[in-house]
Design a protein around this motif. Structure first.
Motif, mmCIF file in Angstrom:
data_model
loop_
_atom_site.group_PDB
_atom_site.id
_atom_site.type_symbol
_atom_site.label_atom_id
_atom_site.label_comp_id
_atom_site.label_asym_id
_atom_site.label_seq_id
_atom_site.Cartn_x
_atom_site.Cartn_y
_atom_site.Cartn_z
ATOM 1 N N ASP A 192 0.571 -0.987 0.240
ATOM 2 C CA ASP A 192 -0.018 0.333 -0.028
ATOM 3 C C ASP A 192 1.191 1.661 -0.194
ATOM 4 O O ASP A 192 1.074 2.043 0.861
ATOM 5 C CB ASP A 192 -0.800 0.302 1.393
ATOM 6 C CG ASP A 192 -1.864 1.480 0.984
ATOM 7 O OD1 ASP A 192 -2.315 1.976 0.147
ATOM 8 O OD2 ASP A 192 -2.222 1.631 1.853
ATOM 9 N N ILE A 193 1.309 1.725 -1.018
ATOM 10 C CA ILE A 193 2.160 3.034 -1.309
ATOM 11 C C ILE A 193 1.736 3.816 -2.315
ATOM 12 O O ILE A 193 0.777 3.495 -2.952
ATOM 13 C CB ILE A 193 3.532 2.890 -2.338
ATOM 14 C CG1 ILE A 193 4.566 1.091 -1.497
ATOM 15 C CG2 ILE A 193 4.398 3.759 -2.372
ATOM 16 C CD1 ILE A 193 5.327 0.973 -1.996
ATOM 17 N N THR A 194 2.052 4.909 -2.150
ATOM 18 C CA THR A 194 0.712 5.940 -2.186
ATOM 19 C C THR A 194 1.646 7.377 -2.302
ATOM 20 O O THR A 194 3.483 7.571 -1.888
ATOM 21 C CB THR A 194 -0.165 7.060 -1.262
ATOM 22 O OG1 THR A 194 1.117 7.238 -0.547
ATOM 23 C CG2 THR A 194 -1.302 6.141 -1.548
ATOM 24 N N ILE A 195 2.275 8.146 -3.662
ATOM 25 C CA ILE A 195 3.083 9.225 -3.837
ATOM 26 C C ILE A 195 2.411 10.771 -2.117
ATOM 27 O O ILE A 195 1.694 10.662 -2.571
ATOM 28 C CB ILE A 195 2.917 10.327 -4.717
ATOM 29 C CG1 ILE A 195 3.126 8.920 -5.875
ATOM 30 C CG2 ILE A 195 3.952 11.287 -5.189
ATOM 31 C CD1 ILE A 195 3.157 8.890 -7.543
ATOM 32 N N HIS A 196 3.800 10.333 -1.976
ATOM 33 C CA HIS A 196 3.569 12.202 -0.707
ATOM 34 C C HIS A 196 3.914 12.881 -1.005
ATOM 35 O O HIS A 196 2.740 13.609 -1.100
ATOM 36 C CB HIS A 196 4.095 11.300 0.974
ATOM 37 C CG HIS A 196 4.109 12.257 1.779
ATOM 38 N ND1 HIS A 196 4.882 13.025 1.871
ATOM 39 C CD2 HIS A 196 2.582 12.345 2.746
ATOM 40 C CE1 HIS A 196 4.042 13.665 3.184
ATOM 41 N NE2 HIS A 196 2.904 13.117 3.786
ATOM 42 N N SER A 197 5.054 13.328 -1.551
ATOM 43 C CA SER A 197 5.393 14.986 -1.810
ATOM 44 C C SER A 197 6.567 14.274 -2.846
ATOM 45 O O SER A 197 7.053 12.794 -2.947
ATOM 46 C CB SER A 197 6.462 14.684 -0.543
ATOM 47 O OG SER A 197 5.875 15.160 0.748
ATOM 48 N N SER A 198 6.932 15.337 -3.594
ATOM 49 C CA SER A 198 7.333 15.601 -4.877
ATOM 50 C C SER A 198 8.229 17.163 -4.834
ATOM 51 O O SER A 198 7.678 18.107 -3.868
ATOM 52 C CB SER A 198 7.052 15.271 -6.388
ATOM 53 O OG SER A 198 7.923 15.275 -7.140
ATOM 54 N N PHE A 199 9.413 17.253 -5.839
ATOM 55 C CA PHE A 199 10.192 17.994 -4.857
ATOM 56 C C PHE A 199 10.044 19.313 -6.336
ATOM 57 O O PHE A 199 10.837 18.404 -7.601
ATOM 58 C CB PHE A 199 11.750 18.060 -4.283
ATOM 59 C CG PHE A 199 11.564 17.535 -2.904
ATOM 60 C CD1 PHE A 199 11.537 18.211 -2.210
ATOM 61 C CD2 PHE A 199 10.706 16.022 -2.521
ATOM 62 C CE1 PHE A 199 11.963 18.257 -0.731
ATOM 63 C CE2 PHE A 199 11.397 16.031 -1.386
ATOM 64 C CZ PHE A 199 11.229 16.295 -0.537
ATOM 65 N N LEU A 200 10.274 20.504 -6.571
ATOM 66 C CA LEU A 200 10.555 20.830 -7.213
ATOM 67 C C LEU A 200 11.655 22.691 -6.870
ATOM 68 O O LEU A 200 11.106 23.090 -5.777
ATOM 69 C CB LEU A 200 9.767 21.776 -7.776
ATOM 70 C CG LEU A 200 8.367 20.576 -9.365
ATOM 71 C CD1 LEU A 200 7.073 21.721 -9.905
ATOM 72 C CD2 LEU A 200 9.677 20.451 -10.237
ATOM 73 N N PRO A 201 12.471 22.477 -7.937
ATOM 74 C CA PRO A 201 13.435 23.533 -7.756
ATOM 75 C C PRO A 201 12.737 24.665 -7.169
ATOM 76 O O PRO A 201 12.144 25.123 -8.290
ATOM 77 C CB PRO A 201 14.991 23.686 -8.238
ATOM 78 C CG PRO A 201 14.417 22.856 -9.663
ATOM 79 C CD PRO A 201 12.947 21.931 -9.042
#
Length: 135
Positions: A2-11
């Motif tokens: 049970d994996i979800t995308i939590h955060s992604s990073f952008l500069p």
């Protein structure tokens, strides 16, 4: 699993313009705004969703050389370093609302040969923001 995308990073390189774009133009919530030594990390995300985007100052990345930081800054300005893919049911309406702001239009809504219809903008830091139409 049970994996979800939590955060992604952008500069990002400007705290105020980042908030103005993601909150006021895209309608995202500002979930966190942390400052340290004159830099800000801002966490934003669409209301009602648990996925977040962390907007971070590239100069805060540990271990980078001055040449690497310069290269990242140049790539950001060209829109070739970071990107974000969003989706909407109303691509034309979303495009019209974004076009009415200061957002830099890269591509008007277009039917792509690979089977999606999308448009593209740059955020204030130069990151490419593509928006696909949900069908």
């Amino acid at each position: 699993m049970d994996i979800t995308i939590h955060s992604s990073f952008l500069p990002h390189n400007d705290h105020d313009t980042a908030i103005a774009f993601y909150r006021d133009v895209l309608g995202f919530e500002v979930r966190n705004d942390v400052g340290f030594n004159g830099m800000h990390w801002i966490t934003v995300g669409p209301p009602g969703q648990n996925t977040s985007i962390v907007l971070y100052p590239p100069e805060a990345t540990p271990g980078l050389t001055d040449d690497e930081r310069k290269a990242i800054t140049e790539m950001m300005a060209k829109g070739t370093f970071g990107s974000l893919l969003l989706a909407t049911k109303d691509l034309d309406g979303t495009f019209e609302r974004l076009q009415a702001t200061d957002a830099e239009v890269v591509q008007e809504p277009t039917e792509q040969p690979y089977g999606v219809r999308d448009c593209a903008f740059r955020d204030p830091a130069g990151n490419m923001i593509r928006i696909q139409e949900l069908r």
